[in-house]
Design an enzyme around this catalytic site. Structure first.
Site, PDB file in Angstrom:
ATOM      1  N   GLY A  31      -3.504   1.914  -8.312  1.00  0.00           N
ATOM      2  CA  GLY A  31      -3.008   2.441  -7.049  1.00  0.00           C
ATOM      3  C   GLY A  31      -3.398   3.899  -6.860  1.00  0.00           C
ATOM      4  O   GLY A  31      -4.191   4.456  -7.632  1.00  0.00           O
ATOM      5  N   GLN A  32      -2.826   4.508  -5.827  1.00  0.00           N
ATOM      6  CA  GLN A  32      -3.220   5.880  -5.477  1.00  0.00           C
ATOM      7  C   GLN A  32      -2.967   6.851  -6.636  1.00  0.00           C
ATOM      8  O   GLN A  32      -3.867   7.578  -7.058  1.00  0.00           O
ATOM      9  CB  GLN A  32      -2.459   6.363  -4.229  1.00  0.00           C
ATOM     10  CG  GLN A  32      -2.927   7.735  -3.758  1.00  0.00           C
ATOM     11  CD  GLN A  32      -1.928   8.444  -2.838  1.00  0.00           C
ATOM     12  OE1 GLN A  32      -0.801   7.997  -2.655  1.00  0.00           O
ATOM     13  NE2 GLN A  32      -2.348   9.550  -2.271  1.00  0.00           N
ATOM     14  N   TYR A  49      12.324   1.206   1.457  1.00  0.00           N
ATOM     15  CA  TYR A  49      11.669   1.941   0.368  1.00  0.00           C
ATOM     16  C   TYR A  49      12.644   2.957  -0.253  1.00  0.00           C
ATOM     17  O   TYR A  49      12.790   3.025  -1.481  1.00  0.00           O
ATOM     18  CB  TYR A  49      10.445   2.650   0.950  1.00  0.00           C
ATOM     19  CG  TYR A  49       9.647   3.486  -0.011  1.00  0.00           C
ATOM     20  CD1 TYR A  49       8.903   2.907  -1.027  1.00  0.00           C
ATOM     21  CD2 TYR A  49       9.624   4.872   0.119  1.00  0.00           C
ATOM     22  CE1 TYR A  49       8.142   3.687  -1.884  1.00  0.00           C
ATOM     23  CE2 TYR A  49       8.863   5.652  -0.729  1.00  0.00           C
ATOM     24  CZ  TYR A  49       8.122   5.055  -1.731  1.00  0.00           C
ATOM     25  OH  TYR A  49       7.376   5.831  -2.579  1.00  0.00           O
ATOM     26  N   GLY A  57       0.685  -0.613 -12.079  1.00  0.00           N
ATOM     27  CA  GLY A  57       0.140  -0.070 -10.833  1.00  0.00           C
ATOM     28  C   GLY A  57      -0.985   0.908 -11.113  1.00  0.00           C
ATOM     29  O   GLY A  57      -1.194   1.882 -10.388  1.00  0.00           O
ATOM     30  N   ILE A  70      -1.810  -5.590 -10.461  1.00  0.00           N
ATOM     31  CA  ILE A  70      -1.897  -6.956  -9.938  1.00  0.00           C
ATOM     32  C   ILE A  70      -3.318  -7.279  -9.480  1.00  0.00           C
ATOM     33  O   ILE A  70      -3.674  -8.444  -9.324  1.00  0.00           O
ATOM     34  CB  ILE A  70      -0.852  -7.156  -8.813  1.00  0.00           C
ATOM     35  CG1 ILE A  70      -0.539  -8.635  -8.607  1.00  0.00           C
ATOM     36  CG2 ILE A  70      -1.282  -6.465  -7.516  1.00  0.00           C
ATOM     37  CD1 ILE A  70       0.777  -8.892  -7.907  1.00  0.00           C
TER      38      ILE A  70
HETATM   39  N1  SER Z   1       4.152   8.970   0.039  1.00  0.00           N
HETATM   40  C1  SER Z   1       5.224   8.024   0.079  1.00  0.00           C
HETATM   41  C2  SER Z   1       5.205   7.246   1.325  1.00  0.00           C
HETATM   42  O1  SER Z   1       4.783   7.789   2.303  1.00  0.00           O
HETATM   43  C3  SER Z   1       6.534   8.731  -0.047  1.00  0.00           C
HETATM   44  O2  SER Z   1       7.040   8.543  -1.299  1.00  0.00           O
HETATM   45  O3  SER Z   1       5.624   6.141   1.328  1.00  0.00           O
END
Ligand code: SER
Length: 316
Positions: free
Chosen positions: A13-14, A141, A10, A37
């Site tokens: 990513g951010q 999540y 990743g 990816i």
């Molecule tokens: N920053 C994340 C989210 O908002 C939290 O882990 O999904």
């Protein structure tokens, strides 16, 4: 981390974008393998294309480069996972299971798992979530983050695999765009403010959440991974805290720089996700075990974000 190569999943990513850049600056470009990816949007490195749900491909990369350290950041964030929960489980859990199995069999020294404030749920004290307490998330999540923490701890206890983890709050940085999170508003709002445009927030004005500036989050990640093993006494995710604010408070902080900045509120499905998370977390274990200390509060973060977005002309 100087004695063996580092793999970041990743990496584009951010958080991955900034972590990869920091690790490359610190340990050398060729010492850090950036996998994702997708190719890099904001990174200036060659990306090794990797789908973390493909265990054979992951295994080949780890063995070819004799990887000693893995920062496993590839995951779906909360809002995206909530819209496709089965995919959220698959990417977050199959990916992590693959990392743990490959790491165990290939003799990887240390592995990092990014957990989240999303591990908490409606049975947690929302005013101050403890390090050890009920973890009853209502989002997919959060379910994957609790499961991931427990699986990491299991590999530590059962196989001695040195797994380390923090529970990130919402992360705010100018270097990379967030994608699919519930805390993304706290980044998006700055981009609108510096352009002189109004912002419509997808959370209500009084939704208080734990937050952290990117610089602090990257430092926490590397400091935990470099800490001597005897200091890492918690093998589920460490609570780490820096600041806690509402969208209305963030808008006020931004108005000290842009007095005419306007914010409207149109809460959507992400409001319910935010409402299940705590307002603050108690991070005294991270502070006493391995010396965690944040540097940026709301005012310092706001000033630094605005200065960078204005001077770097970052168009995300
Ligand atoms: N920053 C994340 C989210 O908002 C939290 O882990 O999904």
């Amino acid at each position: 981390m100087r004695n063996a190569k580092i793999l970041v999943t990743g990496a584009n990513g951010q958080i991955g974008t900034v972590l990869t850049r920091t690790l490359k600056e610190r340990f050398g470009d060729s010492h850090v393998i950036a996998s994702d990816i997708r190719p890099a949007l904001h990174g200036d490195w060659e990306t090794t294309i990797l789908d973390v749900t493909d265990r054979a491909a992951l295994d080949a990369i780890v063995r070819t480069h004799r990887i000693g350290y893995i920062f496993h950041l590839a995951a779906l964030l909360s809002a995206t996972a909530e819209q496709n929960p089965q995919k959220g489980w698959q990417i977050n859990m199959d990916g992590w299971t693959n990392v743990l199995e490959v790491a165990r069999k290939a003799g990887v020294q240390r592995v990092f798992f990014p957990s989240s404030i999303a591990v908490f749920g409606l049975h947690t004290d929302r005013k101050l979530a403890p390090q050890f307490g009920p973890l009853t998330p209502t989002t997919m999540y959060g379910v994957t983050k609790v499961s991931g923490e427990l699986l990491g701890q299991y590999y530590w206890n059962k196989y001695g695999l040195d797994v380390r983890s923090v529970r990130y709050p919402g992360i705010i940085g100018y270097q990379s765009p967030p994608g699919g999170g519930t805390t993304d508003y706290a980044v998006d709002i700055f981009h609108k403010a510096v352009l002189g445009r109004p912002y419509t927030c997808f959370l209500g004005p009084d939704t208080r959440l734990p937050m952290m500036y990117m610089d602090d989050a990257i430092r926490a990640t590397i400091e935990l991974m470099m800490a001597p093993p005897e200091q890492v006494k918690v093998r589920i995710g460490y609570n780490i805290a820096a600041m806690s604010f509402t969208p209305a408070e963030l808008a006020d902080a931004i108005r000290k720089h842009f007095p005419d900045f306007e914010v409207q509120y149109a809460p959507d499905f992400r409001q319910q996700i935010a409402a299940s998370w705590p307002e603050r977390v108690d991070d005294r274990h991270a502070r006493s075990d391995w010396g965690w200390q944040h540097r940026f509060d709301l005012e310092a973060m706001t000033a630094d974000m605005i200065a960078h977005l204005q001077s770097d002309a970052v168009a995300l």
